[in-house]
Design a protein around this motif. Structure first.
Motif, short mmCIF file in Angstrom:
data_model
loop_
_atom_site.label_atom_id
_atom_site.label_comp_id
_atom_site.label_asym_id
_atom_site.label_seq_id
_atom_site.Cartn_x
_atom_site.Cartn_y
_atom_site.Cartn_z
N MET A 132 1.34 -0.76 0.22
CA MET A 132 0.04 0.45 0.30
C MET A 132 1.00 1.09 -0.13
O MET A 132 0.61 2.32 -0.17
CB MET A 132 -1.14 -0.06 1.00
CG MET A 132 -2.10 -1.20 1.55
SD MET A 132 -3.01 -1.17 2.44
CE MET A 132 -4.40 0.13 1.59
N THR A 133 2.05 1.00 0.62
CA THR A 133 2.75 2.56 0.43
C THR A 133 3.70 2.71 -1.18
O THR A 133 4.06 3.57 -1.27
CB THR A 133 4.46 2.08 1.77
OG1 THR A 133 3.62 1.42 3.09
CG2 THR A 133 4.99 3.23 1.00
N ALA A 134 3.99 1.45 -1.44
CA ALA A 134 4.28 1.89 -3.05
C ALA A 134 3.17 2.10 -3.73
O ALA A 134 2.44 1.98 -4.66
CB ALA A 134 4.79 0.04 -3.49
N GLY A 135 1.56 2.18 -3.26
CA GLY A 135 0.01 2.72 -4.10
C GLY A 135 -0.73 1.08 -5.07
O GLY A 135 -1.53 1.83 -5.02
N GLN A 136 -0.24 -0.18 -4.37
CA GLN A 136 -1.25 -0.69 -4.70
C GLN A 136 -2.42 -0.50 -3.34
O GLN A 136 -2.17 0.59 -2.46
CB GLN A 136 -0.66 -2.35 -4.47
CG GLN A 136 0.43 -2.14 -5.29
CD GLN A 136 0.70 -3.83 -5.19
OE1 GLN A 136 2.10 -3.73 -4.58
NE2 GLN A 136 0.10 -4.39 -6.09
N TRP A 137 -3.46 -1.57 -3.48
CA TRP A 137 -4.74 -0.83 -3.02
C TRP A 137 -4.44 -2.84 -1.73
O TRP A 137 -4.25 -3.67 -2.32
CB TRP A 137 -5.96 -0.77 -2.94
CG TRP A 137 -6.18 0.17 -3.95
CD1 TRP A 137 -5.17 1.61 -4.03
CD2 TRP A 137 -7.09 0.82 -4.75
NE1 TRP A 137 -5.32 2.13 -4.43
CE2 TRP A 137 -6.84 2.22 -5.05
CE3 TRP A 137 -9.06 0.83 -4.47
CZ2 TRP A 137 -7.93 3.44 -4.92
CZ3 TRP A 137 -9.72 1.96 -4.83
CH2 TRP A 137 -9.31 3.10 -5.18
N ALA A 138 -5.92 -2.61 -0.52
CA ALA A 138 -5.82 -4.06 0.14
C ALA A 138 -7.27 -4.58 0.23
O ALA A 138 -8.24 -3.42 -1.02
CB ALA A 138 -5.30 -3.53 1.25
#
Length: 294
Positions: free
Chosen positions: A124-130
């Motif tokens: 998520m820090t790298a821009g992905q979603w959970a």
């Protein structure tokens, strides 16, 4: 545009999580996503309130692994299953997802994930979603909870700083420690020093600590008087190291018991090894039971 993205993800989630059963997609619109940080010396949390669902929180406690807690507003009798995923944001034409771990329902109002949560937060820090995929047991209905990483950076920075300052031990871990001693050993080992450093850090941070009780014990090899002296030497060494690590001398109380209180059979080598020990008991204000000897 956002509506079309979410429609695409809705159909994808149906195929991935529920087969032919339509999944309910739950997500806060990207422009309304708000992550909030809370923390103190022993606890850090990073929270998002999800529209029409409830709260999701990254929880970091002293001495514990990072945890993700999912708390629906309406209690659920039981989940059939819950899974944690990391995936591309809805702007990716062909989104990919990675399965991370199953979840565990700990109460009617909480599902908890304890594995691979650091990997989730890194993604998520790298821009992905959970994505949290849940199936309610009572009606076999799949629910897909989508967590956006939008607007996460400021609160995440505070959360990360808070985590970096957490002590390595919790009170539960620090309150009763046992240090075993080899035959003939009178001073703490390198490994024991590492544990004592973590203990000292906890004691320094917890202003409610009122006493640190250090009790020395031996096996029954040797004379009674000699064993009392050996147990005192070992307890004194533990106390000395804690003082050097910053624990106030006024908190420390030392007792030497020799072989008086065995916890195992002194007629066996294994039992003797268990009895050669120094115990450290951390007490908070209001807990004045000093009678227990370990």
């Amino acid at each position: 545009m956002l509506i079309s993205f979410l429609k695409k993800y809705t159909f994808l989630f149906i195929a991935l999580a529920a087969g032919s059963v339509e999944a309910k997609l739950v997500s806060t619109p990207m422009d309304l996503v708000e992550w909030k940080y809370q923390g103190d010396k022993f606890h850090c949390s990073l929270n998002q309130q999800v529209d029409n669902f409830g709260q999701v929180s990254f929880i970091a406690d002293a001495g514990e692994n990072l945890t993700l807690k999912v708390k629906p507003m309406r209690p659920v009798v039981k989940f059939q299953s819950a899974g944690l995923y990391l995936q591309d944001g809805p702007w990716v034409v062909t989104p990919k997802q990675t399965s991370l771990s199953p979840g565990k329902q700990v109460s009617p109002s909480e599902v908890r994930f304890t594995q691979a949560v650091d990997a989730l937060l890194d993604g998520m820090t790298a821009g992905q979603w959970a994505r949290v995929a849940m199936i309610y047991q009572n009606n076999n209905t799949p629910v897909d909870l989508l967590l956006s990483s939008v607007n996460m950076a400021p609160a995440l920075a505070d959360f990360t700083l808070c985590r970096s300052r957490l002590p390595a031990m919790s009170y539960k871990q620090a309150r009763d420690l046992v240090f075993q001693f080899d035959l003939g050993q009178r001073t703490v080992s390198t490994k024991q020093k590492e544990t004592l450093l973590n203990l000292a850090e906890y004691i320094r941070l917890d202003t409610s600590v009122s006493k640190v009780l250090i009790d020395g014990h031996t096996d029954n090899v040797g004379s009674r008087l000699g064993n009392v002296q050996v147990s005192k030497v070992r307890a004194d060494d533990v106390a000395s190291f804690l003082r050097e690590a910053g624990v106030k001398d006024g908190l420390i109380q030392i007792r030497a018991h020799g072989s008086r209180y065995p916890i195992a059979n002194n007629e066996t080598v294994k039992g003797q090894a268990l009895n050669r020990r120094v115990t450290v008991r951390v007490m908070r204000a209001g807990n004045n039971d000093e009678s227990r000897v370990q």
